[in-house]
Design an enzyme around this catalytic site. Structure first.
Site, PDB file in Angstrom:
ATOM      1  CD  GLU A   1     -44.518  -8.569  45.784  1.00 36.86           C
ATOM      2  OE1 GLU A   1     -45.538  -9.258  45.779  1.00 36.86           O
ATOM      3  OE2 GLU A   1     -44.530  -7.324  45.811  1.00 36.86           O
TER       4      GLU A   1
ATOM      5  CG  HIS B   1     -45.944  -3.172  47.404  1.00 41.41           C
ATOM      6  ND1 HIS B   1     -46.125  -2.766  46.100  1.00 41.41           N
ATOM      7  CD2 HIS B   1     -46.365  -4.459  47.456  1.00 41.41           C
ATOM      8  CE1 HIS B   1     -46.648  -3.762  45.414  1.00 41.41           C
ATOM      9  NE2 HIS B   1     -46.805  -4.803  46.202  1.00 41.41           N
TER      10      HIS B   1
HETATM   11  O1  G3P Z   1     -48.248  -7.118  46.691  1.00 40.14           O
HETATM   12  C1  G3P Z   1     -48.447  -8.161  45.827  1.00 40.14           C
HETATM   13  C2  G3P Z   1     -47.996  -7.860  44.481  1.00 40.14           C
HETATM   14  O2  G3P Z   1     -47.216  -6.794  44.237  1.00 40.14           O
HETATM   15  C3  G3P Z   1     -48.062  -8.910  43.476  1.00 40.14           C
HETATM   16  O3  G3P Z   1     -49.128  -8.533  42.667  1.00 40.14           O
HETATM   17  O4  G3P Z   1     -50.872  -8.845  41.049  1.00 40.14           O
HETATM   18  O5  G3P Z   1     -48.650  -9.897  40.683  1.00 40.14           O
HETATM   19  O6  G3P Z   1     -50.141 -10.785  42.446  1.00 40.14           O
HETATM   20  P1  G3P Z   1     -49.730  -9.580  41.661  1.00 40.14           P
END
Ligand code: G3P
Length: 225
Positions: free
Chosen positions: A144, A96
């Site tokens: 992400e 992560h």
């Molecule tokens: O693991 C999920 C993450 O990093 C995204 O976080 O708060 O942007 O949905 P968020």
């Protein structure tokens, strides 16, 4: 154990104050009830100290937030894939954005997870990194962009291209891998767009975990899938 199937919604609880102590099971129960009623596949990643409790109490896929490439033995403070399996969890996040590992170590974790039949969801910050990590053939890769994590603008709006390009790049390495996207995902429209862009699901956190009424938010998130 309930299987996770696309489109998957993975709710990462991180270590927000809202999910300390009883809060983790409370939120996981909400996720479980919404999943059961709606038929949508929802998984939860509780804080590590609550992993076993949630996995044993509820019939919902539970993922660890991390693992280390370690076998059982001496290794104070590490989380072994074997211990995650024994806790009753379904799988784990790996690499992560808030807990990165070198690529080699990601590969070791994925291979240990496979031998234990644990679902490995590997996170990547870019198309190139996703492509590199696809070589390990984890079950899932979640792309992400770090700068959008925890914010109010979804990756699907701010950078839809990273989703489509990751889907293509990962497919070119191993078409069996399910590509998820995450960062800023907060609404049903965001989730629908993710699926329309080719993602097999979403990985999200703050939109649900920090919500005053997580149940309402969750129902909104899954309304189009
Ligand atoms: O693991 C999920 C993450 O990093 C995204 O976080 O708060 O942007 O949905 P968020």
């Amino acid at each position: 154990m309930i299987e996770l199937r696309a489109p998957s919604v993975i709710v990462n609880f991180k270590v927000y104050g809202e999910v300390e102590g009883e809060g983790a099971l409370r939120l996981a129960r909400i996720c479980s009830e919404v999943a059961e009623e709606s038929g949508v596949s929802i998984a939860v990643c509780p804080p590590m100290v609550e992993l076993s409790l949630v996995a044993r109490e509820l019939d919902i896929p539970v993922l660890s937030q991390n693992v280390h490439p370690r076998k059982p033995g001496s290794g104070t403070g590490y989380t072994t894939p074997s211990a995650v399996k024994a806790s009753g969890a379904y799988g784990t996040l790996i690499n992560h954005s808030e807990n990165r590992q070198p690529a080699e170590s990601v590969g070791e974790c994925v291979s240990m997870c496979k031998s234990l039949d644990l679902c490995a969801c590997v996170c990547a910050e870019s198309v190139d990194k996703a492509k590199e990590l696809a070589a390990f053939s984890p079950r899932m890769i979640a792309v992400e962009p770090p700068e959008l994590i925890g914010g109010d603008v979804s990756v699907t709006t701010a950078n839809p291209r990273i989703v489509t390009d990751t889907v293509d790049a990962v497919r070119s390495v191993d078409p069996r891998i399910e590509v998820l996207c995450g960062a800023g995902v907060k609404t049903g429209e965001d989730v629908k767009t993710a699926v329309d862009l080719g993602a097999k699901g979403v990985l999200l956190a703050s939109g649900v975990v920090k919500a005053k009424d997580p149940e309402t938010i969750l129902r909104d998130l899954i309304k189009y899938i």
